[in-house]
Design an enzyme around this catalytic site. Structure first.
Site, short mmCIF file in Angstrom:
data_model
loop_
_atom_site.label_atom_id
_atom_site.label_comp_id
_atom_site.label_asym_id
_atom_site.label_seq_id
_atom_site.Cartn_x
_atom_site.Cartn_y
_atom_site.Cartn_z
N GLY A 113 0.84 -1.20 0.00
CA GLY A 113 0.00 0.00 0.00
C GLY A 113 0.87 1.25 0.00
O GLY A 113 1.81 1.34 0.78
N ARG A 117 1.16 -5.37 -5.46
CA ARG A 117 1.37 -6.61 -4.71
C ARG A 117 1.57 -7.68 -5.78
O ARG A 117 0.74 -7.83 -6.66
CB ARG A 117 0.17 -6.90 -3.82
CG ARG A 117 -0.20 -5.71 -2.91
CD ARG A 117 -1.28 -6.07 -1.91
NE ARG A 117 -2.02 -4.91 -1.41
CZ ARG A 117 -1.67 -4.18 -0.35
NH1 ARG A 117 -0.59 -4.46 0.31
NH2 ARG A 117 -2.42 -3.17 0.05
O1 F6P Z 1 -1.46 -1.12 4.66
C1 F6P Z 1 -2.05 0.07 4.26
C2 F6P Z 1 -3.53 -0.13 4.06
O2 F6P Z 1 -4.08 1.11 3.62
C3 F6P Z 1 -4.28 -0.65 5.27
O3 F6P Z 1 -4.53 0.33 6.24
C4 F6P Z 1 -5.52 -1.21 4.61
O4 F6P Z 1 -6.08 -2.24 5.38
C5 F6P Z 1 -4.99 -1.76 3.31
O5 F6P Z 1 -3.77 -1.09 3.05
C6 F6P Z 1 -5.91 -1.59 2.13
O6 F6P Z 1 -5.32 -2.23 1.07
P1 F6P Z 1 -5.83 -2.06 -0.45
O7 F6P Z 1 -5.40 -0.70 -0.93
O8 F6P Z 1 -5.15 -3.16 -1.18
O9 F6P Z 1 -7.31 -2.16 -0.42
#
Ligand code: F6P
Length: 327
Positions: free
Chosen positions: A15, A76
């Site tokens: 993220g 990812r």
């Molecule tokens: O790790 C950062 C974060 O924003 C978390 O706070 C949240 O749970 C997650 O990433 C959300 O991930 P994505 O952007 O893949 O939905």
């Protein structure tokens, strides 16, 4: 300073977090200062597997310190979970003569970096880049301060409308399995309750307190819930409140990805700049597989596996204070 390596790469992964650009800038400019060739890997480990790796110059990082997101992009990567994927990734570094890697990201990104380092003996330095502040060995992570300030700004606005309508607002903030964004933003906005995974949530107590407040006509209430709280987030809390206190005018607000964006605060820009600078010094000193953190305003190095595995404990004093201030 011994200067055994001459080419390094930097990537952002997982993220994104505000301040990642400031960290990239610092890594690139410090690397160039010490005469290194610095490569930027696009889209994290995905770009490493797909050979999307570009030589960086000083001008590549001009005018980015104030920008959110990451100019190197982030992803990812599934292929990186396989030994073949990692071998391909490593070969793409090797053919350019890259001898050290700076990974800016969270625990998942550090896990990827550690695997690469163990399998191919490549020195990896981690910079904690995540809004969640869930890495051990640093008081703050890059992006946390900005995310909390964004949450505070949003919650202050929610309180205005809550106050105008005499409503209960249940606000959900990010943080994955950690409650730091909720804890900090909840305290800073004077929330009546803060629900975090690090402390047990007693919903009956919350309902009893709300019901008592309803009787004495205190109808404006704010509950800040960490998305990782064991109760299951703001919507779950709202379901119980609506069932037990049907007359309470209740609304849910999930702040979501706005917490990841925006211009980094001064605190995050400086944190990122310091950490990026030390990442290069680490590589030049021959250090490997450590995260550069800042503890008590001093640079601290923590082995990557410990930074990932261990968890900081929220001080009981904070939890007691939250209860007292909200009463
Ligand atoms: O790790 C950062 C974060 O924003 C978390 O706070 C949240 O749970 C997650 O990433 C959300 O991930 P994505 O952007 O893949 O939905």
């Amino acid at each position: 300073m011994s200067n055994k390596i001459s080419k390094i790469a930097v990537l952002t992964s997982g993220g994104d977090a505000p301040g990642m650009n400031a960290a990239i800038r610092s890594v690139v400019r410090t690397g160039l200062y010490y005469g290194l060739e610095v490569y930027g890997v696009i889209r994290g480990f995905s770009g490493m597997v797909e050979d999307d790796i570009r030589l960086m110059e000083s001008t590549s990082v001009a005018n980015i310190i104030q920008r959110g997101g990451t100019i190197l992009k982030s992803a990812r990567c599934k292929a990186f979970f396989t030994p073949e994927g990692r071998e391909q990734a490593y070969n793409n570094l090797k053919k350019r003569g890259i001898e050290g890697l700076v990974v800016i990201g969270g625990d998942g990104s550090f896990t990827g970096g550690l695997k690469l380092s163990t399998e191919f003996d490549l020195p990896v330095i981690g910079l904690p880049g995540t809004i969640d502040k869930d890495l051990y060995g640093t008081d703050f992570t890059i992006g946390f301060d900005t995310a909390v300030n964004t949450a505070v700004d949003a919650i202050d606005k929610i309180r205005d409308t809550a106050d105008a309508h005499d409503r209960l607002f249940i606000v959900e903030v990010m943080g994955r399995h950690a409650g730091y964004i909720a804890l900090y933003s909840g305290i800073a906005t004077g929330a009546e309750n803060i629900l975090i995974p690090e402390a047990e949530t007693n919903i009956d107590d919350i309902i009893a307190a709300l019901s008592e407040k309803e009787k004495r006509k205190k109808l404006v209430n704010l509950i800040v819930v960490a998305e990782g709280d064991e109760f299951g987030g703001a919507s779950e809390v709202a379901k119980v409140v609506k069932e037990k206190l049907p007359n309470m005018d209740t609304r849910v607000s999930i702040l979501g990805h706005m917490q990841r964006g925006g211009s980094p605060t001064c605190v995050d820009r400086i944190l990122a700049s310091r950490m990026g600078f030390h990442a290069i010094e680490c590589l030049l000193q021959g250090r490997k597989n450590v995260m550069v953190g800042i503890k008590d305003d001093k640079i601290a190095y923590t082995p990557l596996e410990i930074a990932i595995r261990e968890k900081d404990k929220i001080n009981d004093e904070w939890l007691r204070m939250v209860k007292i201030l909200a009463s």
